[in-house]
Design a protein around this motif. Structure first.
Motif, PDB file in Angstrom:
ATOM      1  N   TYR A  97       0.836  -1.210   0.000  1.00  0.00           N
ATOM      2  CA  TYR A  97       0.000   0.000   0.000  1.00  0.00           C
ATOM      3  C   TYR A  97       0.866   1.252   0.000  1.00  0.00           C
ATOM      4  CZ  TYR A  97      -4.154  -2.817   1.169  1.00  0.00           C
ATOM      5  OH  TYR A  97      -5.191  -3.706   1.144  1.00  0.00           O
ATOM      6  N   ASN A  98       1.894   1.263   0.858  1.00  0.00           N
ATOM      7  CA  ASN A  98       2.762   2.443   0.963  1.00  0.00           C
ATOM      8  C   ASN A  98       3.514   2.696  -0.338  1.00  0.00           C
ATOM      9  OD1 ASN A  98       1.998   2.895   3.619  1.00  0.00           O
ATOM     10  ND2 ASN A  98       3.675   1.663   4.458  1.00  0.00           N
ATOM     11  N   LEU A  99       3.959   1.641  -0.995  1.00  0.00           N
ATOM     12  CA  LEU A  99       4.687   1.818  -2.244  1.00  0.00           C
ATOM     13  C   LEU A  99       3.777   2.404  -3.321  1.00  0.00           C
ATOM     14  CD1 LEU A  99       7.180   1.506  -3.993  1.00  0.00           C
ATOM     15  CD2 LEU A  99       6.478  -0.865  -4.456  1.00  0.00           C
ATOM     16  N   ILE A 100       2.552   1.893  -3.408  1.00  0.00           N
ATOM     17  CA  ILE A 100       1.602   2.430  -4.392  1.00  0.00           C
ATOM     18  C   ILE A 100       1.313   3.896  -4.104  1.00  0.00           C
ATOM     19  CG2 ILE A 100      -0.786   2.303  -5.194  1.00  0.00           C
ATOM     20  CD1 ILE A 100      -0.622  -0.721  -4.816  1.00  0.00           C
ATOM     21  N   ALA A 101       1.101   4.225  -2.818  1.00  0.00           N
ATOM     22  CA  ALA A 101       0.819   5.620  -2.455  1.00  0.00           C
ATOM     23  C   ALA A 101       1.978   6.535  -2.832  1.00  0.00           C
ATOM     24  CB  ALA A 101       0.513   5.720  -0.967  1.00  0.00           C
ATOM     25  N   SER A 102       3.212   6.081  -2.619  1.00  0.00           N
ATOM     26  CA  SER A 102       4.378   6.907  -2.952  1.00  0.00           C
ATOM     27  C   SER A 102       4.530   7.053  -4.463  1.00  0.00           C
ATOM     28  CB  SER A 102       5.641   6.296  -2.346  1.00  0.00           C
ATOM     29  OG  SER A 102       5.908   5.016  -2.908  1.00  0.00           O
ATOM     30  N   GLN A 103       4.227   5.992  -5.215  1.00  0.00           N
ATOM     31  CA  GLN A 103       4.311   6.072  -6.673  1.00  0.00           C
ATOM     32  C   GLN A 103       3.279   7.059  -7.217  1.00  0.00           C
ATOM     33  OE1 GLN A 103       3.732   1.904  -7.419  1.00  0.00           O
ATOM     34  NE2 GLN A 103       5.902   1.528  -7.812  1.00  0.00           N
ATOM     35  N   VAL A 104       2.082   7.015  -6.684  1.00  0.00           N
ATOM     36  CA  VAL A 104       1.044   7.942  -7.115  1.00  0.00           C
ATOM     37  C   VAL A 104       1.393   9.366  -6.682  1.00  0.00           C
ATOM     38  CG1 VAL A 104      -1.389   8.551  -6.868  1.00  0.00           C
ATOM     39  CG2 VAL A 104      -0.733   6.169  -7.155  1.00  0.00           C
ATOM     40  N   SER A 105       2.027   9.528  -5.532  1.00  0.00           N
ATOM     41  CA  SER A 105       2.435  10.857  -5.071  1.00  0.00           C
ATOM     42  C   SER A 105       3.433  11.484  -6.040  1.00  0.00           C
ATOM     43  CB  SER A 105       3.043  10.774  -3.666  1.00  0.00           C
ATOM     44  OG  SER A 105       2.074  10.369  -2.724  1.00  0.00           O
ATOM     45  N   VAL A 106       4.323  10.676  -6.590  1.00  0.00           N
ATOM     46  CA  VAL A 106       5.267  11.187  -7.590  1.00  0.00           C
ATOM     47  C   VAL A 106       4.512  11.651  -8.837  1.00  0.00           C
ATOM     48  CG1 VAL A 106       7.185  10.584  -9.117  1.00  0.00           C
ATOM     49  CG2 VAL A 106       7.180   9.786  -6.753  1.00  0.00           C
ATOM     50  N   ALA A 107       3.544  10.840  -9.279  1.00  0.00           N
ATOM     51  CA  ALA A 107       2.756  11.216 -10.456  1.00  0.00           C
ATOM     52  C   ALA A 107       1.933  12.473 -10.196  1.00  0.00           C
ATOM     53  CB  ALA A 107       1.840  10.058 -10.848  1.00  0.00           C
ATOM     54  N   LEU A 108       1.369  12.593  -8.982  1.00  0.00           N
ATOM     55  CA  LEU A 108       0.591  13.780  -8.635  1.00  0.00           C
ATOM     56  C   LEU A 108       1.469  15.022  -8.582  1.00  0.00           C
ATOM     57  CD1 LEU A 108      -2.004  15.167  -7.712  1.00  0.00           C
ATOM     58  CD2 LEU A 108      -1.508  14.403  -5.373  1.00  0.00           C
ATOM     59  N   ALA A 109       2.664  14.893  -7.999  1.00  0.00           N
ATOM     60  CA  ALA A 109       3.581  16.040  -7.944  1.00  0.00           C
ATOM     61  C   ALA A 109       3.973  16.485  -9.350  1.00  0.00           C
ATOM     62  CB  ALA A 109       4.822  15.671  -7.133  1.00  0.00           C
ATOM     63  N   ALA A 110       4.211  15.524 -10.246  1.00  0.00           N
ATOM     64  CA  ALA A 110       4.549  15.878 -11.628  1.00  0.00           C
ATOM     65  C   ALA A 110       3.369  16.572 -12.319  1.00  0.00           C
ATOM     66  CB  ALA A 110       4.940  14.615 -12.401  1.00  0.00           C
ATOM     67  N   ALA A 111       2.147  16.097 -12.054  1.00  0.00           N
ATOM     68  CA  ALA A 111       0.960  16.717 -12.659  1.00  0.00           C
ATOM     69  C   ALA A 111       0.782  18.144 -12.159  1.00  0.00           C
ATOM     70  CB  ALA A 111      -0.274  15.883 -12.346  1.00  0.00           C
ATOM     71  N   LYS A 112       1.009  18.379 -10.879  1.00  0.00           N
ATOM     72  CA  LYS A 112       0.872  19.735 -10.334  1.00  0.00           C
ATOM     73  C   LYS A 112       1.905  20.685 -10.925  1.00  0.00           C
ATOM     74  CE  LYS A 112      -1.330  18.676  -5.895  1.00  0.00           C
ATOM     75  NZ  LYS A 112      -1.211  18.751  -4.417  1.00  0.00           N
ATOM     76  N   ILE A 113       3.119  20.197 -11.107  1.00  0.00           N
ATOM     77  CA  ILE A 113       4.150  21.035 -11.734  1.00  0.00           C
ATOM     78  C   ILE A 113       3.760  21.365 -13.170  1.00  0.00           C
ATOM     79  CG2 ILE A 113       6.553  21.076 -12.512  1.00  0.00           C
ATOM     80  CD1 ILE A 113       7.268  19.406 -10.054  1.00  0.00           C
ATOM     81  N   ASP A 114       3.251  20.383 -13.886  1.00  0.00           N
ATOM     82  CA  ASP A 114       2.828  20.603 -15.271  1.00  0.00           C
ATOM     83  C   ASP A 114       1.678  21.613 -15.339  1.00  0.00           C
ATOM     84  OD1 ASP A 114       2.830  19.767 -18.184  1.00  0.00           O
ATOM     85  OD2 ASP A 114       0.777  19.227 -17.628  1.00  0.00           O
ATOM     86  N   ILE A 115       0.752  21.530 -14.389  1.00  0.00           N
ATOM     87  CA  ILE A 115      -0.374  22.473 -14.361  1.00  0.00           C
ATOM     88  C   ILE A 115       0.127  23.891 -14.086  1.00  0.00           C
ATOM     89  CG2 ILE A 115      -2.443  23.136 -13.051  1.00  0.00           C
ATOM     90  CD1 ILE A 115      -2.970  20.138 -12.653  1.00  0.00           C
ATOM     91  N   LYS A 116       1.035  24.024 -13.140  1.00  0.00           N
ATOM     92  CA  LYS A 116       1.586  25.350 -12.827  1.00  0.00           C
ATOM     93  C   LYS A 116       2.312  25.934 -14.041  1.00  0.00           C
ATOM     94  CE  LYS A 116       4.705  27.837  -9.746  1.00  0.00           C
ATOM     95  NZ  LYS A 116       5.418  28.457 -10.892  1.00  0.00           N
ATOM     96  N   ASN A 117       3.088  25.109 -14.726  1.00  0.00           N
ATOM     97  CA  ASN A 117       3.828  25.589 -15.892  1.00  0.00           C
ATOM     98  C   ASN A 117       2.894  25.976 -17.033  1.00  0.00           C
ATOM     99  OD1 ASN A 117       6.205  25.119 -14.518  1.00  0.00           O
ATOM    100  ND2 ASN A 117       6.573  23.135 -15.481  1.00  0.00           N
ATOM    101  N   LYS A 118       1.748  25.339 -17.096  1.00  0.00           N
ATOM    102  CA  LYS A 118       0.807  25.603 -18.184  1.00  0.00           C
ATOM    103  C   LYS A 118       0.131  26.977 -18.031  1.00  0.00           C
ATOM    104  CE  LYS A 118      -1.460  22.119 -19.599  1.00  0.00           C
ATOM    105  NZ  LYS A 118      -2.418  20.989 -19.713  1.00  0.00           N
ATOM    106  N   PHE A 119      -0.036  27.418 -16.776  1.00  0.00           N
ATOM    107  CA  PHE A 119      -0.721  28.693 -16.519  1.00  0.00           C
ATOM    108  C   PHE A 119       0.296  29.656 -15.909  1.00  0.00           C
ATOM    109  CE2 PHE A 119      -4.006  25.431 -16.287  1.00  0.00           C
ATOM    110  CZ  PHE A 119      -4.946  25.931 -17.155  1.00  0.00           C
ATOM    111  N   GLN A 120       0.893  30.470 -16.756  1.00  0.00           N
ATOM    112  CA  GLN A 120       1.925  31.411 -16.323  1.00  0.00           C
ATOM    113  C   GLN A 120       1.323  32.810 -16.153  1.00  0.00           C
ATOM    114  OE1 GLN A 120       5.257  30.755 -15.539  1.00  0.00           O
ATOM    115  NE2 GLN A 120       4.444  28.680 -15.542  1.00  0.00           N
TER     116      GLN A 120
END
Length: 449
Positions: free
Chosen positions: A426-449
């Motif tokens: 469970y912890n490994l899956i949560a950490s893997q998804v956290s990496v994907a979520l962090a990448a998505a948030k960075i992409d969203i921030k970069n998209k709206f400047q």
């Protein structure tokens, strides 16, 4: 004859089955077409842009601001053209005093004379065009800025929507992956329970071992049910955020979120939130200038063209019309009053508040940039650590399971190691998804400047 009838019956049965299968395939195809599936987060965002009513509202506000700019352009000359038609019946004519000398009287005396004509028809056209309008020019600048503000507000609302969607989307991805793990370990729990029952029947295990293994089995089953309920709740939350109708079925089939890269994406320095408050501050400055310009004089070109008809008898349009006309310039000076002074004071305080909000947004933007970096590093570190922990916990469980089958140790340590292995997954899956979520948030921030 019987053979022919039998052949017809088989043919009819075959055709009936084919028709039924065709109907089932058509129905299945309709269901698939009605369901929206998303294999990655970008597909969800594209679908949400079409469905979300807030985005459509933002478009309407931008269009409204563009129309307001056209109105502001027309408000600079502010042309006023009035056409009037009046018919007056002077039921009692006015009386004026005139020197009696004009009528053969004595000097120093006055005589009462009734003046005017009872019936009067007047047609007049008045034109007023402002040649100098300081407040109007500031209003045009403000209208142009409001278009940019509306576009920025739309982007800001869209970014907030994307971030909320990302949170719900990756929560669903995490729960679905954990549910899959739970169902797979459900079979492992069944295996442990079968081992305990076999050993009990052989007389080499206690009833307590069977009970403990069954409790573990029940807990795994209930965990799976609770995850299914949570997934349903998150799908409803996703529909609420994106304004997706209830009858539209959606499914997330993301498979790549658990295989994210460990390389942090570049975080661009711009921030639409800071830009939003910078524009608000600029708007407050223009609003203050506009209120100050309201005290300056305006110069207008004025013109009048009128026709008057006077009749002693009741007549509206017959008679001799008297034509008059003039053109000229007019200057208006607005003296301060309660409303203009209050507007000026409010504009000053609004400017001070907007400056503080802009400063606060800049500080928050810097801290959020650091926070995104920290969230990424934290998730990557957890992912690496939890992967190692899972390998160790799986190895421990397999060894304890073998020891229990050999009768060397009790089932309690085996169940404990099984639970630890499941939690590590469970912890490994949560950490893997956290990496994907962090990448998505960075992409969203970069998209709206």
């Amino acid at each position: 004859m019987n053979i022919q009838n039998l052949g017809k019956q088989n043919w009819n049965d075959l055709m009936g089955k084919l028709c039924f299968m065709g109907f089932v395939l058509l129905l299945f195809s309709t269901v698939l077409n009605a369901q929206q599936t998303f294999s990655n987060f970008q597909e969800l965002l594209a679908f949400a842009d079409q469905q979300n009513l807030a985005a459509q509202t933002g478009e309407i506000k931008v269009l409204q601001a563009q129309k307001a700019r056209l109105a502001a352009i027309a408000a600079i000359p502010d042309p006023v053209l009035n056409n009037a038609l009046n018919f007056t019946n002077n039921t009692k004519l006015p009386v004026n005093l005139f020197p009696a000398e004009a009528f053969g009287g004595q000097k120093g005396e006055y005589r009462e004379v009734q003046t005017g004509v009872q019936y009067n028809t007047a047609i007049a056209t008045n034109l007023d065009i402002k040649l100098l309008n300081w407040e109007g020019w500031q209003n045009l600048k403000l209208a142009k800025l409001n278009i940019v503000i509306s576009q920025t507000d739309k982007s800001l609302n869209q970014r907030n929507l994307y971030e909320n969607l990302a949170g719900v989307y990756f929560t669903i991805v995490q729960l679905q992956a954990q549910l899959e793990i739970t169902r797979r370990n459900w079979e492992t729990a069944d295996t442990l329970c079968a081992i305990a029952e076999r050993k009990y029947q052989q007389g080499i295990a206690k009833q307590q071992d069977v009970n403990d293994s069954r409790v573990n089995q029940i807990n795994i089953q209930e965990n799976a049910r609770q995850m299914e309920f949570l997934i349903k709740q998150q799908y409803l939350a996703l529909k609420i955020l994106a304004d997706i109708p209830d009858e539209t079925a959606i499914a997330i089939v993301e498979k790549n979120a658990l295989d994210g890269t460990a390389v942090r994406p570049e975080i661009l320095p711009g921030d639409v939130n800071v830009r939003h408050f910078q524009l608000k501050e600029q708007s407050s400055k223009l609003s203050l200038r506009k209120t100050n310009r309201a005290f300056l004089p305006t110069v207008s070109f004025v013109a009048n063209n009128s026709y008057n008809l006077y009749n002693p008898d009741f007549s509206v349009f017959s008679g001799n019309w008297i034509h008059s006309q003039y053109i000229g310039l007019r200057m208006n000076v607005n003296l301060p009053n309660a409303n203009t002074v209050a507007n000026r004071s409010n504009a000053r305080f609004a400017l001070l508040l907007s400056q503080k909000e802009r400063e606060q947004a800049q500080i928050q933007s810097t801290l959020e940039h650091q926070q995104q970096v920290t969230e990424w590093d934290k998730a990557v570190s957890q992912k690496q650590a939890y992967a190692q922990v899972l390998n160790l916990q799986r190895d421990t469980y397999l060894k304890n399971k073998n020891l229990y089958e050999e009768g060397i140790q009790g089932i309690d340590r085996t169940l404990t190691s099984f639970t630890a292995m499941l939690n590590a997954e469970y912890n490994l899956i949560a950490s893997q998804v956290s990496v994907a979520l962090a990448a998505a948030k960075i992409d969203i921030k970069n998209k709206f400047q």
